[in-house]
Design a protein around this motif. Structure first.
Motif, PDB file in Angstrom:
ATOM      1  N   VAL A   4       0.836  -1.204   0.000  1.00 19.88           N
ATOM      2  CA  VAL A   4       0.000   0.000   0.000  1.00 19.88           C
ATOM      3  C   VAL A   4       0.872   1.256   0.000  1.00 19.88           C
ATOM      4  CG1 VAL A   4      -1.684   1.321   1.334  1.00 19.88           C
ATOM      5  CG2 VAL A   4      -1.967  -1.153   1.084  1.00 19.88           C
ATOM      6  N   ALA A   5       1.952   1.230   0.776  1.00 25.16           N
ATOM      7  CA  ALA A   5       2.843   2.386   0.825  1.00 25.16           C
ATOM      8  C   ALA A   5       3.542   2.600  -0.518  1.00 25.16           C
ATOM      9  CB  ALA A   5       3.877   2.190   1.934  1.00 25.16           C
ATOM     10  N   ALA A   6       3.985   1.512  -1.137  1.00 27.57           N
ATOM     11  CA  ALA A   6       4.699   1.613  -2.412  1.00 27.57           C
ATOM     12  C   ALA A   6       3.803   2.144  -3.521  1.00 27.57           C
ATOM     13  CB  ALA A   6       5.259   0.247  -2.793  1.00 27.57           C
ATOM     14  N   ARG A   7       2.556   1.683  -3.561  1.00 30.22           N
ATOM     15  CA  ARG A   7       1.654   2.124  -4.636  1.00 30.22           C
ATOM     16  C   ARG A   7       1.213   3.573  -4.466  1.00 30.22           C
ATOM     17  NH1 ARG A   7      -3.513  -1.414  -2.561  1.00 30.22           N
ATOM     18  NH2 ARG A   7      -4.686   0.309  -1.593  1.00 30.22           N
ATOM     19  N   SER A   8       1.325   4.107  -3.249  1.00 32.86           N
ATOM     20  CA  SER A   8       0.992   5.514  -3.045  1.00 32.86           C
ATOM     21  C   SER A   8       2.007   6.425  -3.715  1.00 32.86           C
ATOM     22  CB  SER A   8       0.920   5.832  -1.549  1.00 32.86           C
ATOM     23  OG  SER A   8       2.208   5.747  -0.943  1.00 32.86           O
ATOM     24  N   VAL A   9       3.200   5.893  -3.964  1.00 27.03           N
ATOM     25  CA  VAL A   9       4.243   6.643  -4.663  1.00 27.03           C
ATOM     26  C   VAL A   9       4.124   6.444  -6.167  1.00 27.03           C
ATOM     27  CG1 VAL A   9       6.735   6.940  -4.961  1.00 27.03           C
ATOM     28  CG2 VAL A   9       5.787   6.422  -2.684  1.00 27.03           C
ATOM     29  N   ARG A  10       3.903   5.174  -6.560  1.00 31.29           N
ATOM     30  CA  ARG A  10       3.776   4.835  -7.978  1.00 31.29           C
ATOM     31  C   ARG A  10       3.015   3.525  -8.096  1.00 31.29           C
ATOM     32  NH1 ARG A  10       9.067   3.388 -11.494  1.00 31.29           N
ATOM     33  NH2 ARG A  10       8.957   1.593 -10.083  1.00 31.29           N
TER      34      ARG A  10
END
Length: 307
Positions: A169-175
């Motif tokens: 979830v954290a990674a997809r918030s960036v890209r």
């Protein structure tokens, strides 16, 4: 033997193919794949028998066109729907059912299918039916942390599923996670050093199962098998991970997927739709595993309807 995919536990499967030559028989290969099992069954079944193959994968459909035996008929469909074809095409039941639940070598080794973490520049797809709407990328980019934890923990038995879900979830918030490399970069930070390969495999297995609703399809298929299998008929299922095998084992033994105590008649006899033929699961020989390492986790169970 097909170059598309080497059929697993072929000798053991053929041991349960019906041999009665005095009547027409209907046999089903519910997981056609590259057709290795089907080709061998056609060579070993009685002349009056008919074999139906099923597979939702368009690549498998192209493989099926190579079989010219008039006793063979192919249907491009998920095996959860095979009962509809029985109802529409014939008034009789089925004498033999094979379901090999593994992903074919062809699917793993075709980069653009996205089934393997070995091809970092390919899309996160994992659909067995390429017309289906849901991909692995959709799951990774839209499921909440709790949903991702459920998928990873239940279908992949990933021990730190909660931590990995939050990291996704954290990674997809960036890209957005679109390629295999995007997911691999997240997994690498949380995989144990000693068993990283196994960890990656579990994560990809979990996503594949969710994308294709494999457990739901398996339940529906087994229930239909119990309905359409003729007295004396045999069902052979080859599974590759504990979730599948547990469902199959429970259903064969008790008629339920959770393994509840089966119903009994007035005399104490177990009343189940099917009854196990093999006391324990059969496993590949050492020779087969050496020849085909992807067979190493296979478990084969057989059930039948008593005459």
């Amino acid at each position: 033997m097909s170059n598309y995919h080497e059929p697993v536990m072929l000798k053991e499967v053929l041991d349960f193919v019906p041999k009665e030559a005095d009547k027409p028989l209907l046999l089903l290969d519910l997981t056609f794949g590259g057709g290795g099992h089907s080709r061998a069954i056609l060579q070993n079944m009685p002349p009056q028998a008919v074999l139906w193959g099923f597979d939702q994968d368009s690549d498998a459909a192209r493989q099926a066109k190579q079989i010219t035996d008039p006793r063979f008929h192919f249907f491009q469909a998920n095996f959860r729907f095979f009962g509809q074809f029985i109802e529409a095409q014939t008034q009789k039941g089925v004498d033999f059912i094979l379901a090999d639940l593994g992903v074919s070598s062809h699917q793993f080794d075709t980069p653009e299918r996205g089934f393997s973490f070995r091809f970092p520049q390919e899309p996160l797809d994992m659909r067995m039916n390429r017309q289906a709407p849901l991909t692995a990328a959709d799951i990774l980019n839209t499921y909440g942390a709790e949903e991702l934890q459920r998928v990873l923990g239940w279908y992949g038995e990933v021990k730190n599923a909660r931590t990995l879900a939050k990291a996704i979830v954290a990674a997809r918030s960036v890209r957005p996670l679109q390629k295999v490399a995007d997911l691999n970069a997240v997994i690498e930070k949380h995989a144990p050093r000693q068993k990283a390969h196994q960890y990656f495999a579990k994560v990809y297995q979990a996503l594949r199962i969710e994308v294709n609703d494999e457990m739901g399809a398996l339940r529906e298929m087994l229930e239909q098998a119990a309905t359409y299998l003729n007295p004396g008929g045999r069902m052979v299922v080859i599974s590759y991970h504990s979730l599948e095998d547990r469902l199959v084992k429970n259903f064969f033994a008790t008629g339920s997927f959770r393994g509840e105590e089966p119903p009994r008649d007035l005399y104490g006899n177990v009343l189940t739709p099917l009854q196990p033929i093999t006391r324990k699961a059969l496993i590949p020989t050492d020779e087969e595993i050496a020849r085909n390492p992807r067979a190493r986790s296979a478990k084969l169970r057989v059930a039948g309807r008593i005459r």
